[in-house]
Motif scaffolding. Structure first.
Motif, PDB file in Angstrom:
ATOM      1  N   SER A 197      20.715 119.275  68.438  1.00  0.00           N
ATOM      2  CA  SER A 197      21.979 119.619  69.093  1.00  0.00           C
ATOM      3  C   SER A 197      23.042 118.552  68.888  1.00  0.00           C
ATOM      4  O   SER A 197      24.105 118.609  69.496  1.00  0.00           O
ATOM      5  CB  SER A 197      21.743 119.799  70.590  1.00  0.00           C
ATOM      6  N   ARG A 198      22.799 117.588  67.998  1.00  0.00           N
ATOM      7  CA  ARG A 198      23.717 116.482  67.774  1.00  0.00           C
ATOM      8  C   ARG A 198      24.377 116.614  66.400  1.00  0.00           C
ATOM      9  O   ARG A 198      23.747 117.034  65.426  1.00  0.00           O
ATOM     10  CB  ARG A 198      22.983 115.136  67.866  1.00  0.00           C
ATOM     11  N   LEU A 199      25.653 116.247  66.334  1.00  0.00           N
ATOM     12  CA  LEU A 199      26.364 116.154  65.068  1.00  0.00           C
ATOM     13  C   LEU A 199      26.421 114.685  64.681  1.00  0.00           C
ATOM     14  O   LEU A 199      26.863 113.843  65.473  1.00  0.00           O
ATOM     15  CB  LEU A 199      27.769 116.730  65.179  1.00  0.00           C
ATOM     16  N   VAL A 200      25.984 114.377  63.471  1.00  0.00           N
ATOM     17  CA  VAL A 200      25.884 112.995  63.009  1.00  0.00           C
ATOM     18  C   VAL A 200      26.836 112.802  61.830  1.00  0.00           C
ATOM     19  O   VAL A 200      26.863 113.616  60.899  1.00  0.00           O
ATOM     20  CB  VAL A 200      24.446 112.657  62.586  1.00  0.00           C
ATOM     21  N   GLY A 201      27.619 111.735  61.875  1.00  0.00           N
ATOM     22  CA  GLY A 201      28.487 111.364  60.772  1.00  0.00           C
ATOM     23  C   GLY A 201      27.809 110.298  59.923  1.00  0.00           C
ATOM     24  O   GLY A 201      27.473 109.223  60.434  1.00  0.00           O
ATOM     25  N   LEU A 202      27.595 110.607  58.635  1.00  0.00           N
ATOM     26  CA  LEU A 202      26.885 109.695  57.742  1.00  0.00           C
ATOM     27  C   LEU A 202      27.805 109.136  56.661  1.00  0.00           C
ATOM     28  O   LEU A 202      28.763 109.788  56.242  1.00  0.00           O
ATOM     29  CB  LEU A 202      25.728 110.421  57.044  1.00  0.00           C
ATOM     30  N   ASP A 203      27.479 107.942  56.202  1.00  0.00           N
ATOM     31  CA  ASP A 203      28.085 107.388  54.999  1.00  0.00           C
ATOM     32  C   ASP A 203      27.432 108.112  53.816  1.00  0.00           C
ATOM     33  O   ASP A 203      26.225 107.951  53.591  1.00  0.00           O
ATOM     34  CB  ASP A 203      27.815 105.886  54.923  1.00  0.00           C
ATOM     35  N   PRO A 204      28.183 108.908  53.040  1.00  0.00           N
ATOM     36  CA  PRO A 204      27.557 109.690  51.977  1.00  0.00           C
ATOM     37  C   PRO A 204      27.045 108.846  50.808  1.00  0.00           C
ATOM     38  O   PRO A 204      26.239 109.327  50.013  1.00  0.00           O
ATOM     39  CB  PRO A 204      28.685 110.619  51.519  1.00  0.00           C
TER      40      PRO A 204
END
Length: 376
Positions: A197-204
């Protein structure tokens, strides 16, 4: 039975060490609402038609540079001109598909049922890469990379040119996960990934976590009821991404800051759609709601299409469009939710979220029908 699951669905799951699949199967279904009378119709028409093999996997249609990229069950991948429907190229993967299509306008990526990531360039297969777990979310092709989200929520990044694996992200999670297309999207130089249920922002470039934001808190007395995976594709306006948490909630997250804008508890399993003013969704009984994008406040709701097996919606002009189990397209007024147009396809269920490019609405059905419509 999971509380709030679409009526007439039964739930089955098979646990492994890392992952479980949740699938719905048909049982006694409630009778669909009769088709409503349209009192003040708008004009719209079909402008072209094409065909792929039947579509019985979570198809995502990629739209870029005036092209629709789509695929069929049998592994056929095609690129079609948005304006005319002319076939620009066709490729054959040689195996049945479980996920696709992702594209950056040149390269197209799909995943087979044998867990093989396949990348094509102009219809020609350029490389294949074996994956460790099943995939039902369309790969994302961006920045000379191919990103893949497995049903076990593991994220992999590959070089689009040669298939070299660049990084892998594994995070702790629940043993039970959802076998439905999840959240995988780009925002500027950040990769957005749904992890439960979490949105995660990643370094691509590195696969490291920049921010991690919960859309909702899973509820329920057991693992099945607590399933709350983010469902894709999202609805994006600027930096704000709005999405559904499976059977739990609809809400929006600002990807610039990684902050929650708003969330409203509601059932439902299909992705949301929207525009700068509204977020549209249908719940487990196909009750349609429009919420104000800025606040989440309810603008209107309607039961005019109850139990019609609605697809994800798409906002087009002054209407919002849903497909149904009979391949009918229902255009509702964005301002009030009243039906304003109905158009047929081939009589089979709409198989993918409707997509729009240059005022052209594309619909793909289970039978593999590809239909383009435009308002008048």
């Amino acid at each position: 039975m999971m509380a709030g699951v679409k009526r007439g669905a039964c739930i089955a799951w098979a646990a492994t060490i890392a992952v479980a699949s949740l699938v719905a199967c048909s049982a006694d279904k409630p009778k669909p609402a009769p088709l409503p009378t349209i009192e003040s119709p708008i004009a719209g028409r079909q402008v072209w038609e094409a065909r792929v093999g039947g579509v019985n996997f979570p198809l995502a249609v990629a739209v870029l540079n005036g092209r629709f990229h789509l695929a069929g069950d049998d592994g056929t991948v095609v690129a079609l001109d948005v304006a005319t429907g002319r076939e620009l190229w066709r490729g054959e993967v040689g195996a049945k598909l479980s996920a696709g299509v992702g594209s950056d306008g040149r390269y197209a990526a799909v995943v087979t049922r044998a867990n093989e990531l396949v990348v094509l360039d102009g219809g020609n297969v350029v490389w294949r890469q074996k994956l460790e777990s099943p995939v039902v979310t369309a790969p994302l092709v961006a920045g000379e990379r191919v990103f893949v989200l497995g049903v076990d929520r593991v994220v992999n990044a590959f070089d689009v040119l040669d298939g070299r694996r660049l990084w892998t992200l594994k995070r702790p999670g629940d043993a039970l996960t959802l076998s439905q297309a999840g959240m995988l999207a780009p925002y500027k130089d950040t990769l957005l990934v749904g992890q439960g249920s979490r949105l995660v922002g990643l370094d691509p470039l590195k696969g490291t976590v920049r921010w991690d934001t919960a859309l909702t808190t899973p509820r329920g007395t057991n693992e099945v009821e607590r399933l709350a995976d983010l469902v894709g594709p999202p609805s994006r306006t600027g930096s704000v991404f709005c999405m559904r948490s499976f059977q739990n909630a609809v809400g929006c997250i600002d990807a610039e800051r990684g902050s929650l804008k708003w969330v409203q508890n509601t059932g439902g399993i299909e992705p949301v759609g929207g525009n700068e003013e509204y977020v549209f969704s249908a719940d487990s009984s196909d009750r349609i709601s429009a919420r104000k994008r800025a606040s989440g406040e309810l603008a209107w709701s309607t039961e005019v299409l109850l139990n019609r097996g609605l697809s994800a919606p798409a906002a087009l002009g002054t209407a919002v469009v849903f497909g149904d189990l009979d391949g009918q397209l229902h255009f509702l007024s964005q301002a009030e939710g009243k039906p304003v147009l109905r158009l047929p396809t081939d009589g089979s269920r709409v198989a993918a979220a409707p997509v729009i490019s240059d005022n052209t609405l594309l619909i793909v059905t289970r039978k593999g029908g590809v239909f383009a419509f435009r308002p008048e």
